[in-house]
Scaffold this motif. Sequence first.
Motif, PDB file in Angstrom:
ATOM      1  N   ALA A 177     -50.930  -4.974  11.772  1.00 46.32           N
ATOM      2  CA  ALA A 177     -51.892  -4.270  12.773  1.00 46.32           C
ATOM      3  C   ALA A 177     -51.011  -4.350  14.466  1.00 46.32           C
ATOM      4  O   ALA A 177     -51.508  -3.648  15.181  1.00 46.32           O
ATOM      5  CB  ALA A 177     -53.349  -5.114  12.286  1.00 46.32           C
ATOM      6  N   VAL A 178     -50.231  -5.164  14.560  1.00 45.47           N
ATOM      7  CA  VAL A 178     -50.065  -5.556  15.882  1.00 45.47           C
ATOM      8  C   VAL A 178     -48.986  -4.694  16.272  1.00 45.47           C
ATOM      9  O   VAL A 178     -48.902  -4.441  17.599  1.00 45.47           O
ATOM     10  CB  VAL A 178     -49.558  -7.410  15.714  1.00 45.47           C
ATOM     11  CG1 VAL A 178     -48.941  -6.988  17.471  1.00 45.47           C
ATOM     12  CG2 VAL A 178     -50.383  -8.266  16.071  1.00 45.47           C
ATOM     13  N   THR A 179     -48.290  -4.728  14.660  1.00 48.16           N
ATOM     14  CA  THR A 179     -47.061  -3.589  15.657  1.00 48.16           C
ATOM     15  C   THR A 179     -47.358  -1.491  15.952  1.00 48.16           C
ATOM     16  O   THR A 179     -46.968  -1.499  17.009  1.00 48.16           O
ATOM     17  CB  THR A 179     -45.982  -4.004  14.205  1.00 48.16           C
ATOM     18  OG1 THR A 179     -45.567  -4.548  14.988  1.00 48.16           O
ATOM     19  CG2 THR A 179     -44.891  -3.081  15.077  1.00 48.16           C
ATOM     20  N   SER A 183     -47.706  -0.398  19.615  1.00 48.57           N
ATOM     21  CA  SER A 183     -46.628   0.706  19.705  1.00 48.57           C
ATOM     22  C   SER A 183     -47.626   1.943  20.023  1.00 48.57           C
ATOM     23  O   SER A 183     -46.445   2.071  21.315  1.00 48.57           O
ATOM     24  CB  SER A 183     -45.734   1.075  18.026  1.00 48.57           C
ATOM     25  OG  SER A 183     -44.948   0.216  18.018  1.00 48.57           O
ATOM     26  N   LEU A 184     -48.605   2.315  20.060  1.00 39.96           N
ATOM     27  CA  LEU A 184     -49.078   3.348  20.599  1.00 39.96           C
ATOM     28  C   LEU A 184     -50.168   3.114  21.245  1.00 39.96           C
ATOM     29  O   LEU A 184     -49.399   3.900  22.411  1.00 39.96           O
ATOM     30  CB  LEU A 184     -50.525   3.329  18.866  1.00 39.96           C
ATOM     31  CG  LEU A 184     -50.008   3.688  17.790  1.00 39.96           C
ATOM     32  CD1 LEU A 184     -51.422   4.114  16.845  1.00 39.96           C
ATOM     33  CD2 LEU A 184     -49.086   5.010  18.047  1.00 39.96           C
ATOM     34  N   GLN A 185     -49.938   1.740  21.997  1.00 43.09           N
ATOM     35  CA  GLN A 185     -50.494   1.413  23.402  1.00 43.09           C
ATOM     36  C   GLN A 185     -49.505   1.801  24.071  1.00 43.09           C
ATOM     37  O   GLN A 185     -49.560   2.254  25.320  1.00 43.09           O
ATOM     38  CB  GLN A 185     -50.795  -0.469  23.984  1.00 43.09           C
ATOM     39  CG  GLN A 185     -51.479  -0.351  25.246  1.00 43.09           C
ATOM     40  CD  GLN A 185     -52.213  -2.068  24.792  1.00 43.09           C
ATOM     41  OE1 GLN A 185     -52.261  -2.028  23.760  1.00 43.09           O
ATOM     42  NE2 GLN A 185     -52.165  -2.153  25.800  1.00 43.09           N
ATOM     43  N   ALA A 186     -48.281   0.987  24.029  1.00 40.73           N
ATOM     44  CA  ALA A 186     -47.370   1.148  24.767  1.00 40.73           C
ATOM     45  C   ALA A 186     -46.788   2.743  24.864  1.00 40.73           C
ATOM     46  O   ALA A 186     -46.343   3.513  25.904  1.00 40.73           O
ATOM     47  CB  ALA A 186     -46.017   0.768  24.650  1.00 40.73           C
ATOM     48  N   LEU A 187     -46.803   3.721  24.681  1.00 40.74           N
ATOM     49  CA  LEU A 187     -46.333   5.298  23.753  1.00 40.74           C
ATOM     50  C   LEU A 187     -47.606   6.053  24.643  1.00 40.74           C
ATOM     51  O   LEU A 187     -47.140   6.642  25.548  1.00 40.74           O
ATOM     52  CB  LEU A 187     -46.506   5.790  22.801  1.00 40.74           C
ATOM     53  CG  LEU A 187     -46.668   7.305  22.256  1.00 40.74           C
ATOM     54  CD1 LEU A 187     -44.745   6.845  22.762  1.00 40.74           C
ATOM     55  CD2 LEU A 187     -46.466   7.958  20.716  1.00 40.74           C
ATOM     56  N   ILE A 188     -48.701   5.565  24.511  1.00 44.07           N
ATOM     57  CA  ILE A 188     -49.439   6.277  25.526  1.00 44.07           C
ATOM     58  C   ILE A 188     -49.393   6.339  26.761  1.00 44.07           C
ATOM     59  O   ILE A 188     -49.488   7.307  27.955  1.00 44.07           O
ATOM     60  CB  ILE A 188     -51.125   5.693  24.732  1.00 44.07           C
ATOM     61  CG1 ILE A 188     -51.514   6.579  23.519  1.00 44.07           C
ATOM     62  CG2 ILE A 188     -52.260   6.725  25.900  1.00 44.07           C
ATOM     63  CD1 ILE A 188     -52.438   5.997  22.628  1.00 44.07           C
ATOM     64  N   LYS A 189     -49.082   4.945  26.604  1.00 45.84           N
ATOM     65  CA  LYS A 189     -48.971   4.713  28.640  1.00 45.84           C
ATOM     66  C   LYS A 189     -48.226   4.971  29.055  1.00 45.84           C
ATOM     67  O   LYS A 189     -48.109   5.632  30.904  1.00 45.84           O
ATOM     68  CB  LYS A 189     -48.954   2.740  28.604  1.00 45.84           C
ATOM     69  CG  LYS A 189     -50.119   2.291  28.814  1.00 45.84           C
ATOM     70  CD  LYS A 189     -49.645   0.858  28.687  1.00 45.84           C
ATOM     71  CE  LYS A 189     -51.589  -0.006  28.972  1.00 45.84           C
ATOM     72  NZ  LYS A 189     -51.618  -1.416  29.009  1.00 45.84           N
ATOM     73  N   ARG A 190     -47.064   5.149  28.215  1.00 46.22           N
ATOM     74  CA  ARG A 190     -46.120   6.223  29.609  1.00 46.22           C
ATOM     75  C   ARG A 190     -45.880   7.633  29.075  1.00 46.22           C
ATOM     76  O   ARG A 190     -44.709   8.096  29.154  1.00 46.22           O
ATOM     77  CB  ARG A 190     -43.704   6.113  28.147  1.00 46.22           C
ATOM     78  CG  ARG A 190     -43.609   3.860  28.600  1.00 46.22           C
ATOM     79  CD  ARG A 190     -43.161   3.851  27.690  1.00 46.22           C
ATOM     80  NE  ARG A 190     -42.476   2.484  27.862  1.00 46.22           N
ATOM     81  CZ  ARG A 190     -41.662   1.587  27.143  1.00 46.22           C
ATOM     82  NH1 ARG A 190     -41.321   2.559  25.958  1.00 46.22           N
ATOM     83  NH2 ARG A 190     -41.546   0.028  26.886  1.00 46.22           N
ATOM     84  N   ALA A 191     -47.172   7.890  28.626  1.00 46.34           N
ATOM     85  CA  ALA A 191     -46.725   9.544  28.737  1.00 46.34           C
ATOM     86  C   ALA A 191     -47.917   9.898  29.694  1.00 46.34           C
ATOM     87  O   ALA A 191     -48.871  10.003  29.842  1.00 46.34           O
ATOM     88  CB  ALA A 191     -47.869  10.028  27.036  1.00 46.34           C
ATOM     89  N   HIS A 192     -46.699  10.518  30.266  1.00 47.28           N
ATOM     90  CA  HIS A 192     -46.978  11.009  31.423  1.00 47.28           C
ATOM     91  C   HIS A 192     -48.019  12.343  31.387  1.00 47.28           C
ATOM     92  O   HIS A 192     -48.515  12.848  32.687  1.00 47.28           O
ATOM     93  CB  HIS A 192     -45.997  11.400  32.529  1.00 47.28           C
ATOM     94  CG  HIS A 192     -44.888  10.151  32.425  1.00 47.28           C
ATOM     95  ND1 HIS A 192     -45.303   9.056  32.778  1.00 47.28           N
ATOM     96  CD2 HIS A 192     -43.775  10.364  32.254  1.00 47.28           C
ATOM     97  CE1 HIS A 192     -44.681   8.661  33.424  1.00 47.28           C
ATOM     98  NE2 HIS A 192     -43.449   8.766  32.747  1.00 47.28           N
ATOM     99  N   VAL A 193     -48.362  12.987  30.790  1.00 49.47           N
ATOM    100  CA  VAL A 193     -48.730  14.605  30.049  1.00 49.47           C
ATOM    101  C   VAL A 193     -50.134  14.069  30.605  1.00 49.47           C
ATOM    102  O   VAL A 193     -50.903  15.263  30.249  1.00 49.47           O
ATOM    103  CB  VAL A 193     -48.352  15.018  28.828  1.00 49.47           C
ATOM    104  CG1 VAL A 193     -47.222  15.352  28.705  1.00 49.47           C
ATOM    105  CG2 VAL A 193     -48.464  14.427  27.915  1.00 49.47           C
TER     106      VAL A 193
END
Length: 343
Positions: A177-179, A183-193
């Motif tokens: 759950a935590v992983t 991971s998804l939260q970090a991915l979305i925050k770094r998505a510049h699109v």
Amino acid sequence: MGQNTSTITQTYEVAPGTLSRSKVPYPPFELGKPRFDQSTYLGRLTHILDTTDPKLLLTPSEKVECAVEFLEDYKNGTAPKYSDEQLWQWQRIKNSFFHPDTGEKIYAPFRMAGFVPFGSPIVIGLLWPNPSFAATIFWQWLNQTHNACFNYSHRNASKHTPFNKYVEGYAGAVTSAVTIAVSLQALIKRAHVFSPTTKMLIQRFIPFPAVASANICNVVLMRKNELEDGIEVLDDQNNVVGTSKIAAKRALTETAITRVVLPIPILIFPPIIMSVLERSKYLTYNRGMRIFWHSIVVTACFAIALPHAIALFPQNSQINVNELEEEFKDKTDQTVLYYNKGL
């Protein structure tokens, strides 16, 4: 009964209609059996609504003691004469407070009646918009801890499961759950699109894949010994006919489906509803009202989704003998047998 219990019985004697939350007629009482027809979805749904009624949490301890003692006397044939409605209500109280196999008292946060009242604050935290990484980890951990305690409190104790299996399932659920959530939260925050508004909206849906994946992981790790050893299969008189790995596989599949379906309306609908409500200027500039409506929407979705998801499959499911291992054909003349799928 002893003198004290007799006094309690007289004090808490159930008047017809006083405890029932359903207008469905009362069938003849059967000790240890569900009141509602478990072969239909509506019957299972009514049973779950009756079981998850939060008002059961307010039952006085004296009334609980009375229910336990009286049903024991009924089992021994020494109880006074009561109506079917009164008998069903005594059993409803007892089943709410005690584990059916071990007789252990279940703590209030982990009772069926307590799942929504105690679980709603956790879901509210899971769905809070734009959480920090620390908040995401905390709420995912707390949710899986609550789930693990609930699962253990309602475990199938008729077949021993080593405690380390529960620890293994808990650790696996928390880790997954935590992983996934972080991971998804970090991915979305770094998505510049995505625009900041779109990112915030997408982040609200992160809890669902994290919770759904963790729920499956929990079921598989905690109950994998059932796949290896099988589970008990019973006839219509509750006599054990044998142990089946095929029934175990079906039981785990049904449980896993329930664990995936349950979070859908709880973790998907509130973000959609809140994104619409927050377009109102009244909520945009009023943080207190946003918190209020966020809590109301999440709790309502939770209360509605829980019984409908649990009612998908009967607690005691049936399986055709021809679908089981060959050995069962020589053990019974019945065409249908039963197994407990667990929670």
